[in-house]
Design a protein around this motif. Structure first.
Motif, PDB file in Angstrom:
ATOM      1  N   GLN A   1     -15.108 -47.313 -38.527  1.00 43.31           N
ATOM      2  CA  GLN A   1     -15.233 -45.886 -38.837  1.00 43.31           C
ATOM      3  C   GLN A   1     -16.690 -45.478 -39.085  1.00 43.31           C
ATOM      4  O   GLN A   1     -17.100 -44.387 -38.721  1.00 43.31           O
ATOM      5  CB  GLN A   1     -14.415 -45.586 -40.088  1.00 43.31           C
ATOM      6  N   ASP A   2     -17.461 -46.387 -39.684  1.00 43.47           N
ATOM      7  CA  ASP A   2     -18.856 -46.045 -40.011  1.00 43.47           C
ATOM      8  C   ASP A   2     -19.734 -46.006 -38.771  1.00 43.47           C
ATOM      9  O   ASP A   2     -20.799 -45.403 -38.770  1.00 43.47           O
ATOM     10  CB  ASP A   2     -19.427 -47.054 -41.013  1.00 43.47           C
ATOM     11  N   ARG A   3     -19.303 -46.693 -37.711  1.00 47.34           N
ATOM     12  CA  ARG A   3     -20.092 -46.717 -36.473  1.00 47.34           C
ATOM     13  C   ARG A   3     -19.439 -45.836 -35.413  1.00 47.34           C
ATOM     14  O   ARG A   3     -19.307 -46.225 -34.254  1.00 47.34           O
ATOM     15  CB  ARG A   3     -20.234 -48.171 -35.968  1.00 47.34           C
ATOM     16  N   PHE A   4     -19.004 -44.670 -35.812  1.00 41.71           N
ATOM     17  CA  PHE A   4     -18.299 -43.747 -34.915  1.00 41.71           C
ATOM     18  C   PHE A   4     -18.830 -42.333 -35.143  1.00 41.71           C
ATOM     19  O   PHE A   4     -18.995 -41.923 -36.290  1.00 41.71           O
ATOM     20  CB  PHE A   4     -16.802 -43.792 -35.218  1.00 41.71           C
ATOM     21  N   GLY A   5     -19.095 -41.627 -34.042  1.00 36.69           N
ATOM     22  CA  GLY A   5     -19.548 -40.235 -34.180  1.00 36.69           C
ATOM     23  C   GLY A   5     -19.300 -39.457 -32.890  1.00 36.69           C
ATOM     24  O   GLY A   5     -18.716 -39.973 -31.928  1.00 36.69           O
ATOM     25  N   GLY A   6     -19.751 -38.235 -32.856  1.00 36.14           N
ATOM     26  CA  GLY A   6     -19.615 -37.402 -31.655  1.00 36.14           C
ATOM     27  C   GLY A   6     -20.970 -37.197 -31.007  1.00 36.14           C
ATOM     28  O   GLY A   6     -21.985 -37.022 -31.705  1.00 36.14           O
ATOM     29  N   LEU A   7     -20.989 -37.278 -29.665  1.00 35.75           N
ATOM     30  CA  LEU A   7     -22.193 -36.939 -28.892  1.00 35.75           C
ATOM     31  C   LEU A   7     -21.710 -35.951 -27.839  1.00 35.75           C
ATOM     32  O   LEU A   7     -21.118 -36.349 -26.838  1.00 35.75           O
ATOM     33  CB  LEU A   7     -22.733 -38.176 -28.168  1.00 35.75           C
ATOM     34  N   HIS A   8     -21.917 -34.675 -28.102  1.00 37.46           N
ATOM     35  CA  HIS A   8     -21.358 -33.651 -27.220  1.00 37.46           C
ATOM     36  C   HIS A   8     -22.435 -33.101 -26.285  1.00 37.46           C
ATOM     37  O   HIS A   8     -23.333 -32.360 -26.713  1.00 37.46           O
ATOM     38  CB  HIS A   8     -20.729 -32.523 -28.067  1.00 37.46           C
TER      39      HIS A   8
END
Ligand SMILES: C[C@H](O)CC(=O)SCCNC(=O)CCNC(=O)[C@H](O)C(C)(C)COP(=O)(O)OP(=O)(O)OC[C@H]1O[C@@H](n2cnc3c(N)ncnc32)[C@H](O)[C@@H]1OP(=O)(O)O
Ligand SMILES: NC(=O)c1ccc[n+]([C@@H]2O[C@H](COP(=O)([O-])OP(=O)(O)OC[C@H]3O[C@@H](n4cnc5c(N)ncnc54)[C@H](O)[C@@H]3O)[C@@H](O)[C@H]2O)c1
Length: 310
Positions: free
Chosen positions: A158-165
């Motif tokens: 979870q800590d190494r997860f994000g959005g790149l839009h």
């Protein structure tokens, strides 16, 4: 001054070491967005593997990248065709294609997912990748509208997860929205921001809210145009002309729906409607749903609000 210089050097070297960590990028989805993201990552010197479900799709994606790259070369190297050819060749050498995402993700630093806008399918994909990707690998989704928190929910990391839009067409549009949810670590957020800048984009940050910044404003505008058409107040052509000449937009809302893809537009609105059924801005459109059911997905299928058949 000496302090400012050493702080600058320190900040550049920290940023460089973070960027150095992302050498190999896996882009999943070889459609409109996946090809564009693959191209800009490869152009900026990353090794990229683009994955999709069949050989035919990845080959077509590769051909689309070549066409787009030729346009970039023509513009950037108009006075130096030899340097242009070198840039073209070195960019293409940075790209691999594959259909086995698990194999590719087993040795990658960053996964960027750009597959169909469907929560279940995205969750299943990330859940399987979470089991095979190395500890340090960062996962990012290019979703237009789904909560990053929900897409990440099936993963341990979870800590190494994000959005790149990214925005369509990726080689031309200068923005990337970097999205963090509650569990995204500062390091991950910074690495994603550094990556967005390393591929030549301006980054803005945004919380994990529906549509982030751009789509939360743009999609209701596009849907309001569709509702004007449905009410018979003006034709698609006149609404497009009005918004281009009267508001200075490069494309009218119907041209933009066709460009984004009517399936993607439908999935975005449907998802938001389910989250907030009383919000009139998120009301699905019968006309868009009908066109999608008929396979009229916009430019990519040859017909949407307009016909693109030659
Ligand atoms: C829904 C999602 O989650 C979010 C989104 O992505 S929303 C959509 C966001 N995108 C937009 O709003 C796009 C709006 N449209 C535009 O900006 C412009 O119409 C456009 C850039 C797509 C095309 O521009 P236009 O002037 O009509 O056409 P064209 O002359 O072919 O292209 C302009 C330049 O971009 C370049 N270009 C266009 N598409 C390209 C591509 N796919 N690859 C590389 N270069 C491209 C062209 O080579 C041209 O370069 P030049 O200025 O040196 O000649
Ligand atoms: N179209 C846009 O303007 C735009 C802009 C920004 C973000 N997005 C988002 O980017 C994502 C992709 O959109 P697109 O327009 O590129 O769609 P697209 O339909 O052009 O491409 C999607 C690709 O994903 C592939 N795919 C589907 N399931 C897969 C799986 N399990 N594994 C590997 N590949 C799979 C499909 O075969 C297809 O080639 C969506 O989440 C969309 O919301 C779209």
């Amino acid at each position: 001054m000496a302090f400012a210089t050493s702080a600058l050097v320190r900040s550049l070297s920290t940023s460089a070491s973070r960027q150095a960590a992302i050498k190999h990028v896996t882009v999943i989805g070889g459609g409109l967005m996946g090809t564009g993201i693959t191209q800009v990552a490869a152009q900026s010197g990353h090794n990229v593997t683009m994955c999709d479900v069949s050989d035919d799709i990845v080959q077509k994606g590769l051909a689309r990248i070549q066409d787009s790259l030729k346009r970039v070369v023509k513009k950037k190297y108009k006075d130096d065709p030899t340097a242009g050819q070198k840039f073209f060749d070195s960019t293409m050498e940075n790209i691999r294609i594959d259909t086995n995402v698990e194999r590719v993700a087993a040795s990658t630093d960053l996964v960027i997912e750009a597959i169909i806008e469907n929560l279940d399918i995205k969750q299943k994909l990330f859940s399987s990748l979470d089991k095979v990707a190395p500890q340090h690998t960062i996962f990012a989704s290019n979703t237009s509208s789904l909560p990053i928190k929900d897409i990440a929910s099936t993963c341990e990391r979870q800590d190494r997860f994000g959005g790149l839009h990214f925005f369509n067409p990726v080689p031309v549009m200068k923005l990337v929205e970097v999205v963090r949810f509650g569990a995204t670590s500062n390091e991950t957020f910074q690495s994603l921001t550094d990556f967005g800048q390393a591929v030549g984009k301006t980054t803005v940050s945004c919380k994990d809210t529906p549509g982030f910044i751009v789509n939360r404003l743009l999609v209701p505008y596009m849907m309001e145009a569709v509702r004007m058409l449905e009410r018979g107040e003006a034709s698609a052509r006149d609404i497009d002309t009005a918004m281009k000449l009267g508001a200075g937009y490069p494309m009218g809302p119907f041209e933009l729906c066709d460009y984004v893809g009517l399936d993607t537009t439908k999935f975005i609105v449907q998802g938001w409607h389910e989250l907030d059924p009383d919000q009139p801005l998120f009301k699905p459109s019968e006309l868009v749903n009908k066109l999608v059911a008929e396979g009229k997905l916009g430019m990519k299928s040859g017909e949407g609000f307009y016909s693109y058949k030659k």
